[in-house]
Scaffold this motif. Structure first.
Motif, PDB file in Angstrom:
ATOM      1  N   LEU A 155      -0.183  15.315  -6.602  1.00 49.17           N
ATOM      2  CA  LEU A 155      -1.034  14.560  -7.514  1.00 49.17           C
ATOM      3  C   LEU A 155      -2.438  15.143  -7.419  1.00 49.17           C
ATOM      4  N   PHE A 156      -2.892  15.741  -8.519  1.00 48.79           N
ATOM      5  CA  PHE A 156      -4.198  16.411  -8.547  1.00 48.79           C
ATOM      6  C   PHE A 156      -4.313  17.467  -7.453  1.00 48.79           C
ATOM      7  N   GLY A 157      -3.205  18.164  -7.204  1.00 48.94           N
ATOM      8  CA  GLY A 157      -3.218  19.248  -6.229  1.00 48.94           C
ATOM      9  C   GLY A 157      -2.980  18.822  -4.796  1.00 48.94           C
ATOM     10  N   ILE A 158      -2.903  17.509  -4.536  1.00 49.99           N
ATOM     11  CA  ILE A 158      -2.654  17.003  -3.176  1.00 49.99           C
ATOM     12  C   ILE A 158      -1.170  16.657  -3.064  1.00 49.99           C
ATOM     13  N   PRO A 159      -0.445  17.256  -2.115  1.00 50.73           N
ATOM     14  CA  PRO A 159       0.991  16.983  -1.980  1.00 50.73           C
ATOM     15  C   PRO A 159       1.286  15.502  -1.797  1.00 50.73           C
ATOM     16  N   ASN A 160       2.347  15.030  -2.430  1.00 50.76           N
ATOM     17  CA  ASN A 160       2.712  13.612  -2.326  1.00 50.76           C
ATOM     18  C   ASN A 160       2.888  13.124  -0.889  1.00 50.76           C
ATOM     19  N   PRO A 161       3.536  13.901   0.009  1.00 47.45           N
ATOM     20  CA  PRO A 161       3.664  13.423   1.385  1.00 47.45           C
ATOM     21  C   PRO A 161       2.309  13.170   2.062  1.00 47.45           C
ATOM     22  N   VAL A 162       1.311  14.000   1.752  1.00 48.99           N
ATOM     23  CA  VAL A 162      -0.027  13.809   2.332  1.00 48.99           C
ATOM     24  C   VAL A 162      -0.645  12.524   1.797  1.00 48.99           C
ATOM     25  N   ILE A 163      -0.446  12.253   0.504  1.00 49.02           N
ATOM     26  CA  ILE A 163      -0.967  11.013  -0.082  1.00 49.02           C
ATOM     27  C   ILE A 163      -0.339   9.801   0.600  1.00 49.02           C
ATOM     28  N   VAL A 164       0.982   9.863   0.805  1.00 49.31           N
ATOM     29  CA  VAL A 164       1.672   8.757   1.487  1.00 49.31           C
ATOM     30  C   VAL A 164       1.114   8.567   2.896  1.00 49.31           C
ATOM     31  N   LEU A 165       0.898   9.661   3.612  1.00 51.60           N
ATOM     32  CA  LEU A 165       0.370   9.585   4.977  1.00 51.60           C
ATOM     33  C   LEU A 165      -1.020   8.961   4.998  1.00 51.60           C
ATOM     34  N   VAL A 166      -1.895   9.412   4.109  1.00 54.16           N
ATOM     35  CA  VAL A 166      -3.270   8.890   4.077  1.00 54.16           C
ATOM     36  C   VAL A 166      -3.272   7.412   3.707  1.00 54.16           C
ATOM     37  N   VAL A 167      -2.467   7.029   2.725  1.00 51.82           N
ATOM     38  CA  VAL A 167      -2.389   5.616   2.333  1.00 51.82           C
ATOM     39  C   VAL A 167      -1.872   4.773   3.494  1.00 51.82           C
ATOM     40  N   ALA A 168      -0.862   5.272   4.212  1.00 51.31           N
ATOM     41  CA  ALA A 168      -0.323   4.539   5.357  1.00 51.31           C
ATOM     42  C   ALA A 168      -1.394   4.331   6.425  1.00 51.31           C
ATOM     43  N   PHE A 169      -2.182   5.357   6.694  1.00 47.65           N
ATOM     44  CA  PHE A 169      -3.242   5.227   7.695  1.00 47.65           C
ATOM     45  C   PHE A 169      -4.362   4.302   7.232  1.00 47.65           C
ATOM     46  N   LEU A 170      -4.694   4.338   5.943  1.00 51.72           N
ATOM     47  CA  LEU A 170      -5.714   3.423   5.430  1.00 51.72           C
ATOM     48  C   LEU A 170      -5.262   1.971   5.582  1.00 51.72           C
ATOM     49  N   ILE A 171      -4.003   1.710   5.258  1.00 52.79           N
ATOM     50  CA  ILE A 171      -3.455   0.359   5.445  1.00 52.79           C
ATOM     51  C   ILE A 171      -3.462  -0.002   6.922  1.00 52.79           C
ATOM     52  N   GLY A 172      -3.071   0.973   7.767  1.00 54.46           N
ATOM     53  CA  GLY A 172      -3.078   0.731   9.208  1.00 54.46           C
ATOM     54  C   GLY A 172      -4.457   0.381   9.735  1.00 54.46           C
ATOM     55  N   MET A 173      -5.496   1.053   9.232  1.00 54.63           N
ATOM     56  CA  MET A 173      -6.865   0.753   9.664  1.00 54.63           C
ATOM     57  C   MET A 173      -7.277  -0.656   9.247  1.00 54.63           C
ATOM     58  N   LEU A 174      -6.910  -1.034   8.024  1.00 54.13           N
ATOM     59  CA  LEU A 174      -7.232  -2.386   7.563  1.00 54.13           C
ATOM     60  C   LEU A 174      -6.523  -3.434   8.416  1.00 54.13           C
ATOM     61  N   VAL A 175      -5.258  -3.179   8.730  1.00 49.45           N
ATOM     62  CA  VAL A 175      -4.488  -4.126   9.550  1.00 49.45           C
ATOM     63  C   VAL A 175      -5.089  -4.249  10.936  1.00 49.45           C
ATOM     64  N   LEU A 176      -5.407  -3.118  11.563  1.00 47.28           N
ATOM     65  CA  LEU A 176      -5.916  -3.153  12.933  1.00 47.28           C
ATOM     66  C   LEU A 176      -7.294  -3.790  13.009  1.00 47.28           C
ATOM     67  N   ASN A 177      -8.121  -3.588  11.988  1.00 44.80           N
ATOM     68  CA  ASN A 177      -9.499  -4.073  12.048  1.00 44.80           C
ATOM     69  C   ASN A 177      -9.673  -5.507  11.557  1.00 44.80           C
ATOM     70  N   TYR A 178      -8.755  -5.977  10.713  1.00 48.44           N
ATOM     71  CA  TYR A 178      -9.028  -7.262  10.062  1.00 48.44           C
ATOM     72  C   TYR A 178      -7.917  -8.303  10.173  1.00 48.44           C
ATOM     73  N   SER A 179      -6.764  -7.969  10.742  1.00 48.98           N
ATOM     74  CA  SER A 179      -5.660  -8.930  10.738  1.00 48.98           C
ATOM     75  C   SER A 179      -5.534  -9.688  12.062  1.00 48.98           C
ATOM     76  N   ARG A 180      -4.995 -10.890  11.971  1.00 55.28           N
ATOM     77  CA  ARG A 180      -4.711 -11.682  13.163  1.00 55.28           C
ATOM     78  C   ARG A 180      -3.636 -11.011  14.001  1.00 55.28           C
ATOM     79  N   PHE A 181      -2.674 -10.372  13.315  1.00 54.97           N
ATOM     80  CA  PHE A 181      -1.605  -9.649  14.000  1.00 54.97           C
ATOM     81  C   PHE A 181      -2.189  -8.625  14.974  1.00 54.97           C
ATOM     82  N   ALA A 182      -3.168  -7.851  14.527  1.00 53.90           N
ATOM     83  CA  ALA A 182      -3.781  -6.828  15.384  1.00 53.90           C
ATOM     84  C   ALA A 182      -4.548  -7.462  16.540  1.00 53.90           C
ATOM     85  N   ARG A 183      -5.244  -8.558  16.274  1.00 53.82           N
ATOM     86  CA  ARG A 183      -5.974  -9.240  17.357  1.00 53.82           C
ATOM     87  C   ARG A 183      -5.005  -9.712  18.434  1.00 53.82           C
TER      88      ARG A 183
END
Length: 337
Positions: free
Chosen positions: A173-201
């Motif tokens: 997508l726009f020259g960025i391989p789909n697997p890399v996009i999936v990886l980056v999105v997964a890590f962005l979600i992971g950062m949100l979960v770890l920083n803001y969720s009760r589950f992570a606390r």
């Protein structure tokens, strides 16, 4: 009379003590500093290092499976646990996605992720309900799941039949391989979960002191179960991408990947003893190890004879050095309190 260590006087000590400041910087940004240095030195030293093919394909796409299981491993290690079964789970999921690929892309994708989720559920059940230590439980699962992968594949490579799945895994997508996009999105979600969720606390509380967390009302068993299920599901997704990369599923895939994931997590600053961790740090750790192994390939291309097993030596050395450094820094921190 001993002075009580408060956050204010600890900050004052850090401000007046260069060694304490250096320790803080190394603990928080050491992997990022190392990544920048490796990137700059390699860019200067090797022709072709800065090409999009090398950065995107040789480093990022190749490390998508390790990145996904490292993300899941971060949440597990934060609790003070470990998941040694992720490499075998990748292998089993790769076989499942190949066997079910004739039913279409989404069916095969769901089957692989659910397979990983089931392995994580099994690990969590053994650990929380049968009180087996995580190391022993997931080591047993590593062996059992690898056996299942070999059994269902009949010890052969199983070809991925879905052209949609292959096209997605090799598309961009726009020259960025789909697997890399999936990886980056997964890590962005992971950062949100770890920083803001009760589950992570709750995960962090369990890693700090599980019994104290239980007394404070944290549902320790269900939280741990969630962490291992997350790790398993991400390993299942990693199995999809490794099957796409190799165009097949096999029970022999991903040997040793669990150690690479642990190395990336620990290099990224997550304490192996639990209670402290960083998803962003894990992402940096994955990139750092990926670039270092990429450098070994450049050295081989430049005429330096290196046995492929040196990659395992590098991973092991990194893991050992960082754990020793973590221990040393933790002792220095205790001395200042």
């Amino acid at each position: 009379m001993a002075q009580i260590a408060t956050p204010k006087n600890q900050q004052a000590r850090s401000a007046s003590n260069p060694w304490a400041t250096a320790i803080t910087i190394i603990r928080q940004q050491g992997a990022l500093i190392a990544l920048v240095l490796v990137f700059v030195i390699s860019s200067i030293s090797f022709n072709g290092f800065l090409t999009s093919y090398n950065i995107l394909d040789n480093v990022l796409v190749s490390n998508v499976p390790i990145g996904l299981i490292a993300l899941g491993m971060t949440f597990v290690i934060i609790t003070g646990g470990i998941d040694l079964s992720v490499g075998s789970t990748i292998a089993l999921s790769s076989v499942v996605v190949a066997l079910t690929s004739s039913h279409g892309m989404w069916f095969a994708l769901a089957a692989a992720v659910l397979t990983g989720l089931a392995v994580g559920l099994f690990n969590g059940f053994i650990i929380t309900q049968m009180h087996v230590p995580p190391f022993v439980a997931t080591l047993a699962t590593l062996l059992g799941v690898r056996g299942l992968a070999l059994y269902f594949s009949n010890e052969h490579n199983v070809t991925v039949m879905s052209s949609d799945l292959i096209n997605f895994g090799n598309g961009d997508l726009f020259g960025i391989p789909n697997p890399v996009i999936v990886l980056v999105v997964a890590f962005l979600i992971g950062m949100l979960v770890l920083n803001y969720s009760r589950f992570a606390r709750h995960l962090l509380a369990i890693g700090g002191n599980a019994e104290a967390a239980r007394l404070l009302g944290v549902r320790v068993n269900s939280t741990l179960l969630g962490a291992y299920m997350l790790s398993g599901a991400l390993a299942g997704l990693a199995g999809v991408f490794i099957a796409i990369q190799t165009f097949s599923g096999s029970g022999n895939l991903a040997n040793g990947y669990e150690l690479s994931a642990i190395a990336a997590v620990v290099v990224g600053g997550t304490l192996i003893s639990g209670g402290e961790g960083s998803v962003f740090g894990t992402f940096v750790g994955v990139l750092l190890l990926g670039f270092i192994l990429n450098i070994l390939n450049f050295l081989s291309g430049a005429g330096v004879t290196l046995n492929p097993f040196w990659q395992d030596v590098v991973r092991g050395a990194f893991l050992l050095v960082v754990i020793l450094l973590q221990s040393r820094l933790a002792n220095k921190k205790l001395e200042r309190v």
